[in-house]
Design a protein around this motif. Sequence first.
Motif, short mmCIF file in Angstrom:
data_model
loop_
_atom_site.label_atom_id
_atom_site.label_comp_id
_atom_site.label_asym_id
_atom_site.label_seq_id
_atom_site.Cartn_x
_atom_site.Cartn_y
_atom_site.Cartn_z
N UNK A 166 0.84 -1.20 0.00
CA UNK A 166 0.00 0.00 0.00
C UNK A 166 0.87 1.25 0.00
N UNK A 167 0.60 2.13 -0.94
CA UNK A 167 1.23 3.44 -0.96
C UNK A 167 0.61 4.26 0.18
N UNK A 168 1.43 4.87 1.00
CA UNK A 168 0.96 5.69 2.11
C UNK A 168 1.37 7.13 1.85
N UNK A 169 0.39 8.03 1.93
CA UNK A 169 0.67 9.45 1.68
C UNK A 169 0.13 10.31 2.82
N UNK A 170 0.78 11.42 3.10
CA UNK A 170 0.29 12.32 4.15
C UNK A 170 -0.96 13.08 3.72
N UNK A 171 -1.78 13.43 4.69
CA UNK A 171 -3.04 14.12 4.40
C UNK A 171 -2.86 15.58 4.04
N UNK A 172 -1.66 16.08 4.06
CA UNK A 172 -1.44 17.50 3.74
C UNK A 172 -0.96 17.73 2.30
N UNK A 173 -0.91 16.66 1.48
CA UNK A 173 -0.48 16.81 0.09
C UNK A 173 -1.56 17.48 -0.76
N UNK A 174 -1.11 18.21 -1.77
CA UNK A 174 -2.04 18.76 -2.76
C UNK A 174 -2.36 17.65 -3.75
N UNK A 175 -3.40 17.85 -4.54
CA UNK A 175 -3.75 16.84 -5.55
C UNK A 175 -2.66 16.69 -6.60
N UNK A 176 -1.96 17.76 -6.91
CA UNK A 176 -0.83 17.67 -7.83
C UNK A 176 0.25 16.76 -7.25
N UNK A 177 0.53 16.91 -5.97
CA UNK A 177 1.52 16.06 -5.31
C UNK A 177 1.06 14.60 -5.24
N UNK A 178 -0.24 14.39 -5.04
CA UNK A 178 -0.78 13.02 -5.03
C UNK A 178 -0.58 12.37 -6.39
N UNK A 179 -0.86 13.10 -7.45
CA UNK A 179 -0.63 12.55 -8.80
C UNK A 179 0.83 12.16 -9.00
N UNK A 180 1.73 12.98 -8.51
CA UNK A 180 3.16 12.68 -8.62
C UNK A 180 3.52 11.43 -7.82
N UNK A 181 2.95 11.28 -6.64
CA UNK A 181 3.18 10.07 -5.83
C UNK A 181 2.68 8.83 -6.57
N UNK A 182 1.50 8.91 -7.15
CA UNK A 182 0.97 7.78 -7.92
C UNK A 182 1.90 7.45 -9.09
N UNK A 183 2.38 8.49 -9.77
CA UNK A 183 3.26 8.27 -10.93
C UNK A 183 4.56 7.60 -10.51
N UNK A 184 5.18 8.11 -9.46
CA UNK A 184 6.46 7.55 -9.02
C UNK A 184 6.33 6.12 -8.52
N UNK A 185 5.24 5.82 -7.84
CA UNK A 185 5.05 4.48 -7.26
C UNK A 185 4.40 3.50 -8.24
N UNK A 186 3.94 4.00 -9.38
CA UNK A 186 3.20 3.17 -10.35
C UNK A 186 1.99 2.52 -9.67
N UNK A 187 1.29 3.31 -8.89
CA UNK A 187 0.12 2.85 -8.15
C UNK A 187 -1.07 3.74 -8.48
N UNK A 188 -2.27 3.24 -8.17
CA UNK A 188 -3.47 4.04 -8.36
C UNK A 188 -4.36 4.01 -7.11
N UNK A 189 -3.80 3.54 -5.99
CA UNK A 189 -4.53 3.44 -4.73
C UNK A 189 -3.57 3.82 -3.61
N UNK A 190 -4.03 4.64 -2.66
CA UNK A 190 -3.16 5.05 -1.55
C UNK A 190 -3.95 5.18 -0.26
N UNK A 191 -3.25 4.89 0.82
CA UNK A 191 -3.77 5.09 2.17
C UNK A 191 -3.32 6.49 2.61
N UNK A 192 -4.25 7.29 3.11
CA UNK A 192 -3.94 8.65 3.56
C UNK A 192 -3.83 8.64 5.08
N UNK A 193 -2.70 9.15 5.57
CA UNK A 193 -2.45 9.16 7.02
C UNK A 193 -2.20 10.58 7.51
N UNK A 194 -2.48 10.79 8.80
CA UNK A 194 -2.20 12.10 9.41
C UNK A 194 -0.80 12.11 10.01
#
Length: 170
Positions: free
Chosen positions: A112-140
Amino acid sequence: VTSADILAMTEAGALAGVLARHEHHVIANVFEMDSRLVNSVMTSRDRIAWFLKDDPESVLRARIVAEPFSAYPVCDGDIDHVLGYVDAKDMFQRVLSGQPLVFGQSLPLRKALTIPDRLSLTEVLEEFRQAHEDFAIVVNEYRLVVGVITLRDVMGTVLGDLVPRTNDAD
């Protein structure tokens, strides 16, 4: 040319009938992605359908019938201890071929890709691109799960009604 200039030109084009209204909205939504945070489009914690790693097959089957989503977090004890996620397609293939639904044996867990809840949607897209994923768990900031987000959620924000709404967020 600034983003404000581009938005003004697209607005003028939409008003003149040269640019379709939905095209104008897509362009405006792209420019808003930097200012919108992940929590504005994620599925919140209380709406996540998830499994425990030891859930019996009957529970897995009942949950996918009651809450049909594209992916499900698999947890150890509670939702804040995510081991990975399972893709619904993997589950459906096993059910249709008569194989048992047992995590780790016949049913692989994906990291599971884990991303912080403070990312912008642009940053989320970049995380998906780098990880080659399309699903992420959002954490505080305390590493507690606050939601999940999919690439489809982000694209739905940009494209609006052009992306069909489904129960694909969890």
